[in-house]
Design a protein around this motif. Structure first.
Motif, PDB file in Angstrom:
ATOM      1  N   UNK A   1       0.806  -1.216   0.000  1.00 42.40           N
ATOM      2  CA  UNK A   1       0.000   0.000   0.000  1.00 42.40           C
ATOM      3  C   UNK A   1       0.843   1.272   0.000  1.00 42.40           C
ATOM      4  N   UNK A   2       2.164   1.113  -0.041  1.00 41.37           N
ATOM      5  CA  UNK A   2       3.060   2.265  -0.095  1.00 41.37           C
ATOM      6  C   UNK A   2       3.584   2.434  -1.516  1.00 41.37           C
ATOM      7  N   UNK A   3       4.059   3.625  -1.863  1.00 39.83           N
ATOM      8  CA  UNK A   3       4.539   3.856  -3.237  1.00 39.83           C
ATOM      9  C   UNK A   3       5.663   2.899  -3.618  1.00 39.83           C
ATOM     10  N   UNK A   4       5.762   2.619  -4.884  1.00 35.64           N
ATOM     11  CA  UNK A   4       6.859   1.792  -5.393  1.00 35.64           C
ATOM     12  C   UNK A   4       8.151   2.599  -5.396  1.00 35.64           C
ATOM     13  N   UNK A   5       9.251   1.882  -5.508  1.00 34.64           N
ATOM     14  CA  UNK A   5      10.568   2.509  -5.660  1.00 34.64           C
ATOM     15  C   UNK A   5      11.437   1.570  -6.472  1.00 34.64           C
ATOM     16  N   UNK A   6      12.196   2.138  -7.377  1.00 38.49           N
ATOM     17  CA  UNK A   6      13.097   1.354  -8.225  1.00 38.49           C
ATOM     18  C   UNK A   6      12.339   0.274  -8.992  1.00 38.49           C
ATOM     19  N   UNK A   7      11.090   0.604  -9.366  1.00 36.83           N
ATOM     20  CA  UNK A   7      10.308  -0.270 -10.222  1.00 36.83           C
ATOM     21  C   UNK A   7       9.587  -1.398  -9.528  1.00 36.83           C
ATOM     22  N   UNK A   8       9.505  -1.357  -8.185  1.00 35.81           N
ATOM     23  CA  UNK A   8       8.850  -2.461  -7.481  1.00 35.81           C
ATOM     24  C   UNK A   8       8.353  -2.007  -6.116  1.00 35.81           C
ATOM     25  N   UNK A   9       7.403  -2.766  -5.566  1.00 28.98           N
ATOM     26  CA  UNK A   9       7.007  -2.589  -4.181  1.00 28.98           C
ATOM     27  C   UNK A   9       8.129  -3.146  -3.293  1.00 28.98           C
ATOM     28  N   UNK A  10       8.455  -2.423  -2.246  1.00 23.02           N
ATOM     29  CA  UNK A  10       9.588  -2.801  -1.412  1.00 23.02           C
ATOM     30  C   UNK A  10       9.128  -3.495  -0.127  1.00 23.02           C
ATOM     31  N   UNK A  11       9.966  -4.332   0.468  1.00 26.01           N
ATOM     32  CA  UNK A  11       9.573  -5.049   1.689  1.00 26.01           C
ATOM     33  C   UNK A  11       9.595  -4.150   2.917  1.00 26.01           C
ATOM     34  N   UNK A  12       8.765  -4.508   3.894  1.00 22.88           N
ATOM     35  CA  UNK A  12       8.856  -3.856   5.197  1.00 22.88           C
ATOM     36  C   UNK A  12      10.147  -4.306   5.892  1.00 22.88           C
ATOM     37  N   UNK A  13      10.724  -3.394   6.642  1.00 20.07           N
ATOM     38  CA  UNK A  13      11.925  -3.738   7.393  1.00 20.07           C
ATOM     39  C   UNK A  13      11.628  -4.825   8.409  1.00 20.07           C
ATOM     40  N   UNK A  14      12.667  -5.513   8.854  1.00 16.95           N
ATOM     41  CA  UNK A  14      12.438  -6.590   9.823  1.00 16.95           C
ATOM     42  C   UNK A  14      12.344  -6.039  11.242  1.00 16.95           C
ATOM     43  N   UNK A  15      11.831  -6.848  12.156  1.00 14.75           N
ATOM     44  CA  UNK A  15      11.598  -6.425  13.536  1.00 14.75           C
ATOM     45  C   UNK A  15      12.866  -6.488  14.380  1.00 14.75           C
ATOM     46  N   UNK A  16      13.896  -7.092  13.855  1.00 17.70           N
ATOM     47  CA  UNK A  16      15.141  -7.278  14.592  1.00 17.70           C
ATOM     48  C   UNK A  16      15.519  -8.744  14.571  1.00 17.70           C
ATOM     49  N   UNK A  17      16.656  -9.066  13.970  1.00 17.46           N
ATOM     50  CA  UNK A  17      17.083 -10.465  13.893  1.00 17.46           C
ATOM     51  C   UNK A  17      17.471 -10.995  15.273  1.00 17.46           C
ATOM     52  N   UNK A  18      17.254 -12.268  15.466  1.00 21.55           N
ATOM     53  CA  UNK A  18      17.692 -12.933  16.685  1.00 21.55           C
ATOM     54  C   UNK A  18      19.082 -13.532  16.450  1.00 21.55           C
ATOM     55  N   UNK A  19      19.808 -13.841  17.535  1.00 27.08           N
ATOM     56  CA  UNK A  19      21.111 -14.495  17.360  1.00 27.08           C
ATOM     57  C   UNK A  19      21.030 -15.783  16.547  1.00 27.08           C
ATOM     58  N   UNK A  20      19.960 -16.541  16.716  1.00 32.50           N
ATOM     59  CA  UNK A  20      19.816 -17.789  15.969  1.00 32.50           C
ATOM     60  C   UNK A  20      19.816 -17.524  14.460  1.00 32.50           C
ATOM     61  N   UNK A  21      19.114 -16.481  14.041  1.00 32.06           N
ATOM     62  CA  UNK A  21      19.083 -16.145  12.614  1.00 32.06           C
ATOM     63  C   UNK A  21      20.473 -15.739  12.111  1.00 32.06           C
ATOM     64  N   UNK A  22      21.179 -14.943  12.898  1.00 27.94           N
ATOM     65  CA  UNK A  22      22.504 -14.479  12.484  1.00 27.94           C
ATOM     66  C   UNK A  22      23.492 -15.641  12.450  1.00 27.94           C
ATOM     67  N   UNK A  23      23.398 -16.535  13.423  1.00 27.97           N
ATOM     68  CA  UNK A  23      24.277 -17.719  13.413  1.00 27.97           C
ATOM     69  C   UNK A  23      24.065 -18.537  12.149  1.00 27.97           C
ATOM     70  N   UNK A  24      22.811 -18.645  11.710  1.00 27.13           N
ATOM     71  CA  UNK A  24      22.544 -19.388  10.482  1.00 27.13           C
ATOM     72  C   UNK A  24      23.119 -18.707   9.261  1.00 27.13           C
TER      73      UNK A  24
END
Length: 671
Positions: free
Chosen positions: A226-249
């Motif tokens: 529902x937000x304007x496009x940029x660089x020719x596409x709809x862009x993703x929402x930012x993440x809520x904050x990665x957990x250590x488990x995600x970064x380790x992976x």
């Protein structure tokens, strides 16, 4: 002495002649007494210039409190040994010394202490303290006249880096030729610092930064349709904050099956949050990890904290930094022992004392430091490098955040007076860790990275409310749209160390920050990189002031900066040390030997071709109280400054991301 700034939310010796430009003793242009004297490096502040002079009258009254740092027995041999034991393939690699052996071989002798003390007292100064270990000094106090006589200088009044009227020597300080070789540097001759005042207790925690919805649990989970496009596409929402488990992976820690067991990591910051351990344990539980075991976390704190007020070092402002650093190290190396070392304040002097404590007692083999300052503000460069060299000789590796303001260009960092790299990260004896924007997929998998460098473009709404667009053509208008980036760049002070030869392009290594070309390659930072962008940042848990303004409680937030990348990489280094089965010490020679191998991923600003990558993010108008209305921004990634301040991430080594981010770094040390 200048204040050191935290990276969150913000010697010099003859043996190093092959790698360093600065020397312990230099010549001085000041008029000197008839007896032979020699200049002392680092004693004439770079900011004490003719254009910064505030008065034509010399300063002749007042008191000077100074430290005369001792050069030790053989600075050249110490630098040489530090290099040899840190370089894989060298016959001396891994032949580390104990603190007692380092002191016996390279530390200051009683004769040096006596000679320096006699010189100072003979000039009318009073010796107040003597520290005769590595990082040793003779502290003195006396009148301005006595200091002028002792150091062969006159004093003037200048506008200092704190934007105040500060006293400073008008020339390079000097010492009698007979003791000059015993002197590393002198601090305290200028007054460019806030007055230190003792504090018996620390202030309570400050408010939280509440991340506003919507946000994703992993990259690309939610698209801002529902937000304007940029660089020719709809862009993703930012993440809520990665957990250590995600970064380790994403960084290969999970696949390595290492946990940092048997390794000790020191985290150095100013002050100490009163809830650090309980916060780290609660954070581990809510993110699916295990808390510290009994005795796995310890603290070594200054006996008295100073300069704690909000207009000084702002002690409470450091709590989030400390907590983040401890949680990030523990998250990457859950079985490593963590010792938190709390400096008495945020000054060069107190941080130097904290680092010397680690070396003199070998408190850890890995040291994470999420702080630094513009290089010309630092008052103890020779002393810091002696500590780093002594640590390398013991098998201790120092890791520093590369900074959160790009090339320290005044347009991007109003606190910097000129374009330059940061110190200590520019030291050839530390590992500088730069920052990236990291995309982690649904299965904790690595998707892509760019350099961390963000430009904002706010949402513009027409008066009718029917037409929505970004206020500017993305990415926005620089520097108004600049929102922080990874530090790096070329050093004015230090020549190219041997480990960077053949890796760092000469065209880059000779391009000085002021636009001139060096006659020989210089030290370039960072060395490595890891996630730092707050929009692809890490989840942090801390006891903070709640939105009601009265209650303190544990809460989660999303944060970023190279204050994330440094402890993340330090924790990964602990895993690599476990894999190797022995201390890795000063890491840079081994890191650069792994350049262009599977140990690292090369990071560029355009991993999918020429198109920009971006995210959409909302912020509360007041993030400390969760008050709206919500503000929406397009955040374009991979723009680390522009023009002269640009640090582009390109193929191969670059001064935004170094040799890259960890991939199979841990596995490369497997026995």
């Amino acid at each position: 002495m200048p204040h050191v700034t935290r990276g969150l939310r913000v010697a010099v010796t003859a043996a190093a002649a092959a790698t360093l430009v600065v020397g312990v003793v230099t010549s001085t242009a000041a008029a000197q007494p008839s007896t032979a004297r020699a200049g002392i490096a680092g004693t004439h502040p770079a900011w004490a210039t003719t254009s910064a002079r505030l008065s034509s009258q010399p300063v002749t009254s007042g008191t000077v409190t100074a430290r005369v740092f001792l050069a030790g027995q053989d600075p050249a041999a110490l630098a040489s040994y530090a290099t040899a034991v840190s370089t894989p393939g060298n016959a001396m690699y891994g032949h580390y010394l104990t603190p007692a052996q380092v002191m016996a071989r390279y530390g200051p002798t009683r004769a040096q202490v006596s000679a320096v003390s006699s010189w100072l007292t003979g000039a009318g100064l009073t010796v107040t303290t003597v520290k005769d270990e590595m990082g040793g000094y003779v502290a003195v106090q006396g009148s301005v006249q006595a200091a002028a006589h002792a150091f062969g200088v006159t004093f003037g009044t200048f506008r200092g880096p704190d934007r105040q009227a500060d006293r400073a020597p008008e020339q390079t300080a000097s010492a009698p030729a007979g003791v000059a070789g015993d002197v590393l540097t002198v601090t305290g001759l200028d007054t460019a610092t806030h007055k230190m005042t003792p504090a018996d207790t620390l202030p309570p925690p400050g408010p939280n930064y509440w991340a506003a919805p919507p946000c994703s649990q992993y990259y690309g989970q939610k698209i801002a349709v529902n937000e304007p496009s940029a660089y020719g596409a709809k862009q993703p929402w930012t993440n809520c904050g990665y957990t250590p488990r995600q970064i380790r992976g994403a960084y290969g820690v999970t696949q390595s099956r290492t946990t940092g067991k048997g390794v000790t990591v020191a985290v150095v910051d100013a002050y100490a949050s009163p809830t650090m351990l309980s916060d780290a344990n609660q954070y581990a539980k809510v993110t699916g990890d295990k808390p510290f075991a009994a005795g796995q976390y310890t603290q070594d704190l200054a006996s008295v904290f100073t300069n704690t007020a909000p207009d000084q070092c702002d002690a409470a402002g450091w709590y989030g930094e400390q907590t983040l650093d401890v949680e990030a190290v523990h998250g990457m190396a859950p079985d490593a022992h963590v010792v938190y070392v709390g400096a008495a304040s945020c000054t060069d002097q107190d941080f130097g004392d904290a680092l010397a404590l680690i070396v003199d007692n070998h408190l850890a083999s890995i040291v994470s430091n999420s702080w630094g300052e513009p290089a010309d503000d630092s008052s103890e460069i020779p002393e810091y490098d002696e500590i780093f060299q002594a640590g390398a000789a013991e098998g201790i590796g120092f890791f520093f955040s590369s900074g959160d303001n790009g090339y320290e260009n005044p347009a991007e960092d109003p606190g910097s007076d000129m374009q330059q790299a940061d110190f200590p990260p520019e030291s050839p004896y530390v590992t500088s860790v730069g920052g990236t924007s990291l995309a982690i997929g649904k299965h904790n998998n690595y998707e892509f990275e760019t350099s961390w460098g963000t430009e904002l473009d706010p949402l513009a709404v027409s008066t009718s409310g029917n037409h929505r667009s970004w206020q500017h053509t993305p990415p926005g208008v620089y520097p108004d749209s600049y929102d922080g980036s990874s530090g790096g760049g070329v050093s004015f002070e230090f020549a190219q160390p041997a480990y960077q030869k053949g890796v760092v392009p000469n065209k880059l290594a000779t391009a000085l920050p002021n636009g001139s070309t060096a006659t020989k390659p210089m030290r370039v930072e960072p060395d490595v990189s890891a996630l730092a962008d707050a929009s692809t940042g890490i989840l942090e848990g801390e006891t903070v002031l709640q939105p009601n303004g009265t209650t303190l409680a544990f809460s989660l937030s999303r944060t970023g900066g190279t204050s994330v990348s440094c402890p993340v990489f330090a924790g990964i280094e602990a895993d690599a040390e476990q894999a190797a089965g022995h201390p890795l010490g000063f890491a840079n020679p081994a890191i650069y030997q792994r350049y262009r191998t599977s140990a690292f991923r090369d990071v560029t600003d355009h991993p999918f071709g020429s198109r920009h990558l971006a995210e959409v993010r909302t912020n509360y108008t007041d993030p400390s109280t969760k008050k709206g209305p919500l503000l929406t921004f397009l955040r374009t990634l991979g723009i680390d400054g522009e023009g002269a301040a640009a640090l582009p991430a390109v193929k191969g080594y670059d001064d935004a991301t170094g040799v890259g981010s960890p991939a199979r770094y841990i596995q490369s040390f497997r026995r």
